[in-house]
Design a protein around this motif. Structure first.
Motif, PDB file in Angstrom:
ATOM      1  N   GLY A   1       0.845  -1.202  -0.090  1.00  0.00           N
ATOM      2  CA  GLY A   1      -0.034   0.131   0.098  1.00  0.00           C
ATOM      3  C   GLY A   1       0.936   1.295   0.007  1.00  0.00           C
ATOM      4  O   GLY A   1       0.437   2.130   0.280  1.00  0.00           O
ATOM      5  N   ILE A   2       1.955   1.215  -0.271  1.00  0.00           N
ATOM      6  CA  ILE A   2       2.848   2.272  -0.494  1.00  0.00           C
ATOM      7  C   ILE A   2       2.822   3.119  -1.754  1.00  0.00           C
ATOM      8  O   ILE A   2       2.576   2.583  -2.854  1.00  0.00           O
ATOM      9  N   ALA A   3       2.809   4.365  -1.633  1.00  0.00           N
ATOM     10  CA  ALA A   3       2.793   5.251  -2.859  1.00  0.00           C
ATOM     11  C   ALA A   3       3.757   5.009  -3.802  1.00  0.00           C
ATOM     12  O   ALA A   3       4.916   4.943  -3.273  1.00  0.00           O
ATOM     13  N   PRO A   4       3.735   5.118  -4.969  1.00  0.00           N
ATOM     14  CA  PRO A   4       4.686   4.654  -6.295  1.00  0.00           C
ATOM     15  C   PRO A   4       5.868   5.543  -5.772  1.00  0.00           C
ATOM     16  O   PRO A   4       7.266   5.196  -5.784  1.00  0.00           O
ATOM     17  N   LEU A   5       5.748   6.771  -5.576  1.00  0.00           N
ATOM     18  CA  LEU A   5       6.835   7.771  -5.544  1.00  0.00           C
ATOM     19  C   LEU A   5       7.636   7.497  -4.313  1.00  0.00           C
ATOM     20  O   LEU A   5       8.975   7.601  -4.479  1.00  0.00           O
ATOM     21  N   PHE A   6       7.181   6.791  -3.193  1.00  0.00           N
ATOM     22  CA  PHE A   6       7.937   6.750  -2.101  1.00  0.00           C
ATOM     23  C   PHE A   6       8.760   5.572  -2.039  1.00  0.00           C
ATOM     24  O   PHE A   6       9.499   4.833  -1.269  1.00  0.00           O
ATOM     25  N   ALA A   7       8.542   4.848  -3.240  1.00  0.00           N
ATOM     26  CA  ALA A   7       9.330   3.436  -3.199  1.00  0.00           C
ATOM     27  C   ALA A   7      10.600   3.467  -3.756  1.00  0.00           C
ATOM     28  O   ALA A   7      11.307   2.646  -4.127  1.00  0.00           O
ATOM     29  N   VAL A   8      10.923   4.624  -4.371  1.00  0.00           N
ATOM     30  CA  VAL A   8      12.134   5.131  -5.091  1.00  0.00           C
ATOM     31  C   VAL A   8      13.209   4.294  -4.249  1.00  0.00           C
ATOM     32  O   VAL A   8      14.125   3.662  -4.923  1.00  0.00           O
ATOM     33  N   PRO A   9      13.512   5.037  -3.002  1.00  0.00           N
ATOM     34  CA  PRO A   9      14.781   4.624  -2.428  1.00  0.00           C
ATOM     35  C   PRO A   9      14.849   3.233  -2.045  1.00  0.00           C
ATOM     36  O   PRO A   9      15.746   2.361  -2.153  1.00  0.00           O
ATOM     37  N   LEU A  10      13.687   2.400  -1.867  1.00  0.00           N
ATOM     38  CA  LEU A  10      13.612   1.086  -1.445  1.00  0.00           C
ATOM     39  C   LEU A  10      13.938   0.334  -2.617  1.00  0.00           C
ATOM     40  O   LEU A  10      14.425  -0.963  -2.781  1.00  0.00           O
ATOM     41  N   SER A  11      13.315   0.796  -3.823  1.00  0.00           N
ATOM     42  CA  SER A  11      13.806  -0.067  -4.961  1.00  0.00           C
ATOM     43  C   SER A  11      15.189  -0.180  -5.378  1.00  0.00           C
ATOM     44  O   SER A  11      15.894  -0.964  -5.568  1.00  0.00           O
ATOM     45  N   VAL A  12      15.976   0.890  -5.247  1.00  0.00           N
ATOM     46  CA  VAL A  12      17.195   1.206  -5.562  1.00  0.00           C
ATOM     47  C   VAL A  12      18.019   0.226  -4.258  1.00  0.00           C
ATOM     48  O   VAL A  12      18.680  -0.550  -4.701  1.00  0.00           O
ATOM     49  N   LEU A  13      17.466   0.277  -3.087  1.00  0.00           N
ATOM     50  CA  LEU A  13      18.199  -0.309  -2.017  1.00  0.00           C
ATOM     51  C   LEU A  13      18.067  -1.921  -2.218  1.00  0.00           C
ATOM     52  O   LEU A  13      18.969  -2.671  -2.029  1.00  0.00           O
ATOM     53  N   GLY A  14      16.940  -2.368  -2.692  1.00  0.00           N
ATOM     54  CA  GLY A  14      16.580  -3.708  -2.932  1.00  0.00           C
ATOM     55  C   GLY A  14      17.442  -4.284  -4.055  1.00  0.00           C
ATOM     56  O   GLY A  14      18.219  -5.387  -3.976  1.00  0.00           O
ATOM     57  N   ALA A  15      17.769  -3.693  -5.132  1.00  0.00           N
ATOM     58  CA  ALA A  15      18.609  -3.900  -6.354  1.00  0.00           C
ATOM     59  C   ALA A  15      20.129  -4.022  -5.580  1.00  0.00           C
ATOM     60  O   ALA A  15      20.975  -4.775  -6.099  1.00  0.00           O
ATOM     61  N   MET A  16      20.371  -2.936  -4.735  1.00  0.00           N
ATOM     62  CA  MET A  16      21.914  -2.842  -4.299  1.00  0.00           C
ATOM     63  C   MET A  16      22.027  -3.989  -3.362  1.00  0.00           C
ATOM     64  O   MET A  16      23.348  -4.446  -3.296  1.00  0.00           O
ATOM     65  N   VAL A  17      21.273  -4.466  -2.395  1.00  0.00           N
ATOM     66  CA  VAL A  17      21.359  -5.417  -1.685  1.00  0.00           C
ATOM     67  C   VAL A  17      21.697  -6.694  -2.413  1.00  0.00           C
ATOM     68  O   VAL A  17      22.518  -7.558  -2.130  1.00  0.00           O
ATOM     69  N   ALA A  18      20.765  -7.087  -3.385  1.00  0.00           N
ATOM     70  CA  ALA A  18      21.045  -8.187  -4.251  1.00  0.00           C
ATOM     71  C   ALA A  18      22.152  -8.116  -5.007  1.00  0.00           C
ATOM     72  O   ALA A  18      23.066  -9.116  -5.266  1.00  0.00           O
ATOM     73  N   ALA A  19      22.603  -7.003  -5.443  1.00  0.00           N
ATOM     74  CA  ALA A  19      23.733  -7.030  -6.084  1.00  0.00           C
ATOM     75  C   ALA A  19      25.094  -7.186  -5.135  1.00  0.00           C
ATOM     76  O   ALA A  19      26.281  -7.722  -5.561  1.00  0.00           O
ATOM     77  N   ALA A  20      24.939  -6.851  -3.942  1.00  0.00           N
ATOM     78  CA  ALA A  20      25.966  -6.915  -2.667  1.00  0.00           C
ATOM     79  C   ALA A  20      26.179  -8.508  -2.555  1.00  0.00           C
ATOM     80  O   ALA A  20      27.160  -9.091  -2.498  1.00  0.00           O
ATOM     81  N   LEU A  21      25.047  -9.311  -2.606  1.00  0.00           N
ATOM     82  CA  LEU A  21      24.968 -10.693  -2.625  1.00  0.00           C
ATOM     83  C   LEU A  21      25.845 -11.452  -3.711  1.00  0.00           C
ATOM     84  O   LEU A  21      26.478 -12.453  -3.543  1.00  0.00           O
ATOM     85  N   VAL A  22      25.282 -10.867  -4.992  1.00  0.00           N
ATOM     86  CA  VAL A  22      25.853 -11.630  -6.057  1.00  0.00           C
ATOM     87  C   VAL A  22      27.414 -11.196  -6.213  1.00  0.00           C
ATOM     88  O   VAL A  22      28.435 -12.163  -6.624  1.00  0.00           O
TER      89      VAL A  22
END
Length: 295
Positions: free
Chosen positions: A50-71
């Motif tokens: 239920g988060i507004a799309p605009l406020f998901a920007v940092p979480l989307s970037v963070l999620g990708a960075m965490v996955a990139a760190a693991l790989v």
């Protein structure tokens, strides 16, 4: 407007990969995984959280960075073909994880209903459902990322990343931990791909498993081959070439990738280094000849 937005998003995706390919000489066939993770992070946060799309920007970037760190933690310990295969393997693992999970919608993906409009103290400041305002929102984020890359590449960190591509053992011999710098560059590139995925999902209003496929990773590499890697202009030019080729040839034939293959072969044989370095070299030659012709 729709075409321009697609070009900008793909240009951002190509620029993020170019930090690895064009500067560190780390060829990844799994970059689309972080693109898809950024897209799914936003889509799931909006659909299920239920988060507004605009406020998901940092979480989307963070999620990708965490996955990139693991790989990247494992991938940067290899080099050459082994690095390519490890990134490809992780990308396919993420693909099937998303494809076979009911939480992510399986092969159908996640559909969004709206991008949303945003007010500040009762005053409308941004309406992402308006195509023109969404275009400038995308343009602003990409301009910020390009500015970030411009500073990063010219910083001491950027010079060390370039040194990894030129001679990693020599860097190690003078005291630099090349694996740490390579991992940091890998994570930054993953964050850029996550931002592109966020924008792509918001633009298309859905996220599906094809965003994580190795075909997408291959398409990004082709953009770099056509446009030229190691520059800020080349990846953008490559995104323009591929998107326009798909847009206009795709209206006449479903086999437009046949012509893409021919173009790729011709570029590799005749325009080595990509379109932008070739254009820059020709312009420099013309400038030199003009200077020599003057009395």
């Amino acid at each position: 407007m729709d075409l321009a937005i697609r070009i900008l998003i793909l240009a951002l995706l190509a620029l993020s990969l170019d930090l690895l390919v064009g500067h560190a000489k780390m060829i990844s066939l799994g970059h689309a995984a972080f693109f898809g993770i950024g897209a799914y992070t936003m889509a799931l946060l909006v659909d299920k959280g239920g988060i507004a799309p605009l406020f998901a920007v940092p979480l989307s970037v963070l999620g990708a960075m965490v996955a990139a760190a693991l790989v990247g933690f494992l991938a940067v310990r290899t080099w050459g073909i082994y690095f390519v295969l490890i990134t490809l393997a992780f990308s396919q693992a993420f693909y099937y994880l998303v494809h076979d999970s009911t939480f992510t919608g399986g092969s159908d993906g996640v559909v969004l209903m709206e991008r949303g409009s945003y007010d500040l103290f009762g005053i409308a400041i941004l309406n992402l459902d308006n195509e023109r305002q969404f275009y400038f929102f995308v343009l602003a984020l990409i301009a910020a990322f390009i500015a970030f890359l411009f500073v990063l590449i010219r910083s001491p960190f950027g010079q060390i990343v370039k040194g990894i591509g030129l001679n990693a053992p020599r860097l190690e011999s003078v005291g630099f931990d090349s694996k740490t710098y390579a991992l940091t560059a890998f994570v930054i590139a993953g964050g850029g791909a996550g931002l592109a995925g966020y924008l792509f999902a918001l633009h298309q209003m859905f996220a599906d498993p094809t965003l994580l496929s190795w075909h997408m990773s291959g398409q990004i590499l082709i953009m770099l081959v056509l446009g030229g890697s190691g520059t800020l202009v080349g990846p953008v030019l490559g995104a323009v070439l591929i998107t326009l080729l798909e847009e206009y040839l795709g209206t006449y034939t479903s086999n437009w990738k046949f012509f893409l293959g021919i173009m790729l072969v011709l570029f590799v044989l005749r325009v080595r280094g990509g379109a932008w370095p070739w254009i820059a070299a020709r312009a420099e030659n013309l400038k030199r000849r003009d200077g020599e012709a003057r009395p």
